[in-house]
Enzyme design. Sequence first.
Site, PDB file in Angstrom:
ATOM      1  N   ASP A 146       0.858  -1.174   0.000  1.00 28.33           N
ATOM      2  CA  ASP A 146       0.000   0.000   0.000  1.00 28.33           C
ATOM      3  C   ASP A 146       0.899   1.230   0.000  1.00 28.33           C
ATOM      4  O   ASP A 146       2.083   1.147   0.336  1.00 28.33           O
ATOM      5  CB  ASP A 146      -0.889  -0.039   1.248  1.00 28.33           C
ATOM      6  CG  ASP A 146      -1.928   1.063   1.259  1.00 28.33           C
ATOM      7  OD1 ASP A 146      -2.208   1.619   0.183  1.00 28.33           O
ATOM      8  OD2 ASP A 146      -2.450   1.373   2.335  1.00 28.33           O
ATOM      9  N   ASP A 193      -4.301  -2.630   5.378  1.00 23.55           N
ATOM     10  CA  ASP A 193      -4.736  -2.080   6.659  1.00 23.55           C
ATOM     11  C   ASP A 193      -6.242  -2.152   6.866  1.00 23.55           C
ATOM     12  O   ASP A 193      -6.712  -2.066   7.984  1.00 23.55           O
ATOM     13  CB  ASP A 193      -4.280  -0.621   6.810  1.00 23.55           C
ATOM     14  CG  ASP A 193      -4.768   0.256   5.666  1.00 23.55           C
ATOM     15  OD1 ASP A 193      -5.581  -0.210   4.851  1.00 23.55           O
ATOM     16  OD2 ASP A 193      -4.331   1.422   5.589  1.00 23.55           O
ATOM     17  N   ASP A 217      -8.823  -5.398   2.690  1.00 23.04           N
ATOM     18  CA  ASP A 217      -7.537  -6.015   2.333  1.00 23.04           C
ATOM     19  C   ASP A 217      -7.429  -7.457   2.823  1.00 23.04           C
ATOM     20  O   ASP A 217      -6.498  -8.176   2.443  1.00 23.04           O
ATOM     21  CB  ASP A 217      -6.367  -5.213   2.930  1.00 23.04           C
ATOM     22  CG  ASP A 217      -6.237  -3.837   2.316  1.00 23.04           C
ATOM     23  OD1 ASP A 217      -6.436  -3.727   1.095  1.00 23.04           O
ATOM     24  OD2 ASP A 217      -5.946  -2.883   3.056  1.00 23.04           O
TER      25      ASP A 217
END
Length: 909
Positions: A341, A646, A650
């Site tokens: 990310d 997070d 996900d």
Amino acid sequence: MLDLADSAAQEGYRTFRTAHDRDAAHVVEDLASTTHGLSADEADRRLRQHGPNSIPTGTRRHPVLRFLAHFNNALIYFMLMGAAAAAVLGHLIDTGVILAVVLVNAIVGFLQEGKAEDALAAIRSMIAPRASVLRDGQRVSVPQADLVPGDVVLIEAGDRVPADLRLLRARSLRIDEAILTGESVAATKHTDPVDANAALGDRRSLAFSGTFVATGQGTGIVFATGLQTEIGRISELLGGVEELTTPLLRQINRFGQRFTRFAFVGAAVLFLFAITLRGYQWDEALMAVVALAVSLVPEGLPAVITITLAIGVQRMAARNAVIRRLPAVETLGATSVICSDKTGTLTRNEMTVRRVVTPGQAIFVEGSGYNPGEHRLFEDTGPRSPAGHATSLSLIRTGLLCNDARLRADGAEWHVEGDPMEGALVTLAMKAAFDPENERAEWPRLDEIPFDAAHRFMATLHKMSLAEPVVLIKGAPEAVLAMCTRQEAPDGPTALDAEYWSDRIAEAAAQGERVLGFAMRHLPEGTERIDFPDVETGLTFLGIVGFIDPPRDEAIRAIAECASAGIAVRMITGDHAATAKAIARQLGLGEDPVVLTGHDLDQVSGEDFARAVRETVVFARTSPEHKLRIVQALQAEGRVVAMTGDGVNDAPSLKQADVGIAMGVKGTEAAKEASEMVLMDDNFASIVAAVHEGRTVHDNIRKVVGWTLPTNGGEALTVVIAILFNFAMPMTPVQILWVNLILAATLGLALAFEPSEPGVMRRLPRRPNAGLLTPFILWRVIVVSLLFAAISLGVYFWALNLGRDLETARTMVVNTLVVLEIFYLFSVRFLHMTSFTYTGVKGTTPVWIALAVVVVGQLAFTYLPVMNTIFGSRPLTLGEGALIIALGAASFVLLEVEKHFIRDRFQDD
């Protein structure tokens, strides 16, 4: 349905097991709380009264059972058979020494397992979840364990509910209660009381501890904590102590079982050979076979490998990478792709407003982070009506009010409670001389539509006295523009210029900025609630705000390190494609990195999709389904994928990845539950540090194996050769056990503490299916075993030819093997480079401690009378000792020359 707690009643409030059938206001009153929460002092008092909001962990095995479990091993069974055989033959000293070795091995394993369990328990406490609560009327983050009855808790999508809550507010709130009810569909929540006899799954006014918020937002008051919660009643469902096993250890155990069968058959054949062809008496032959057995069995290997893994876990934790599942230690060393990310991992996650664009005007903002500092947007006094800035101020006020974040000053540091972008908008308002609390008091919020990925905006309803209600909207600029028909201007609303805004959005995104759009709409007098029809059309567009989240300096260095280590980095983000590309350039992912959006990925499939994933560096505007497909495509090509995440969205890709990595600071509980590793600082550099440690752990395990097996191999060859050629054993069984004990418990263990070899991150990732016995290590096991056997037998016959007695010759052989292993340790410490360096020779503190113990032990073995009696050893002369040391040094030189010429011929990985 009320369970009155006497202690609580004495304090003037009640606690309950359930509260679904009572009006929310009555629950708040009974708990002696308010909708603004408790004071900090009252919360502390109640925490002392009720205890922590936690569930006891699973019961650890009784220490006696844990100790006995270390005898449940095929290698140990084989050793015990040898002890039984020695006992039958009346060799009580041999029996005692064998049992002592087995006992020491069990004690070492028992102590290490206890330390590992304690370490894992400490790690679990490091990633203990936190909760957002109202204390003294302010939103703060506290450990879940500190929640008390009467606390007011705020929950949103992706959170785990921290205690049993009676809901006070619920907006689009749906909670996954499968762990309690078994229902796969998330339950829709509301604030109205339900029937007292409602089933657990129908108690829509409650949120239960341990369940996950799927969508929406809510506020609830804690009415039960710890064992009083629903999950507390079924706490056995919560895991206990993590099982201390990994694929590697299971592989070692399988090796032990196969090895035991092989050794048993080989010993039987050798026994028959010694009796029938060499004329051994059956008791002598049996003792020879016992000697062979104890020389072959690497009984300390599983314990040392376990210790090596545990040390790796602790080293990673020290570098902010907490391992939740031990197999990740092994997998990290083979990682070949890291899918990361962007926000907070590769960047600072300290959003700062960089530009404010309204019709005909652009303002560039100074400063960084959440500290408003001395930076001011306008020279005019006060925020009310600086000339020419009315539209900008309207936009800034919208960003402040359509906002759930709060800023908190901690000395010179400023921190945000809530979303980072919302915190940046509060900072922007303060730079424009707004007082956030005063503005929120003057424009109280009446209702809201929380942000959701499905509609990509947030809307709030406000009303100032003597003014008509107004709905304020912020969200993805494309989504907000689609709902607008006009745009604000200094002279009043005008027709929306969509092309102008499209250009401004692209311009900001090209500079690496994340963009939000803002709009508003006045509603009829008396409006107190809003729904989607109120905001989906007829809005007036106010402008856009561009945010920047600068790359972490350490992330830039870590990406460069990944490149040298042969590890590809892929950035997967929900940002605009231009924003993602700009950040990728700053991070060093290429001058012109290939970028694909989720829409682009939807247009390809099969081999085209695989090729697109192979060639793309940045994936923008992706969905959870896209992330999952990307990970699967990389794995299909044989890549070992580490994936960061997070959010609750996900979780699928984290679960699919070889190593799922959750964020410890901003990560949701759903993400942590699906991951193998948690980053305590949300920093990409910590991932690379963990990979570095993972490679070191795997190297050290290979070193342990590569050092242990030649010891046993050399001993076994001397026994086999003695039987084949019918001469007296160069070592007795108890002497062989002494060598195994003194070396495995010292030098073998020292290898577990070895630091990383130079260049560990300049090697390509190892193949995930590469075994521990690589071609080079297997070659070394054979060569070193032969070399040690040859030198030992040479010393043995040399001593006998000089007229030394058998006991002295055997003592020289034992000391020779020990010295050879000491010098070989310095060679095996570096598998990928020569040990002929100052660093190689000087060793490490664990090495020198282990060496001191071995030297003291060998001096006692050789010169202490009681040891001479037990082991049949004899004192040696100074010249004999010097010869043995010289042979050890010569073997070191020979093996280093061999390493130099042979190492590159083998492909380890």
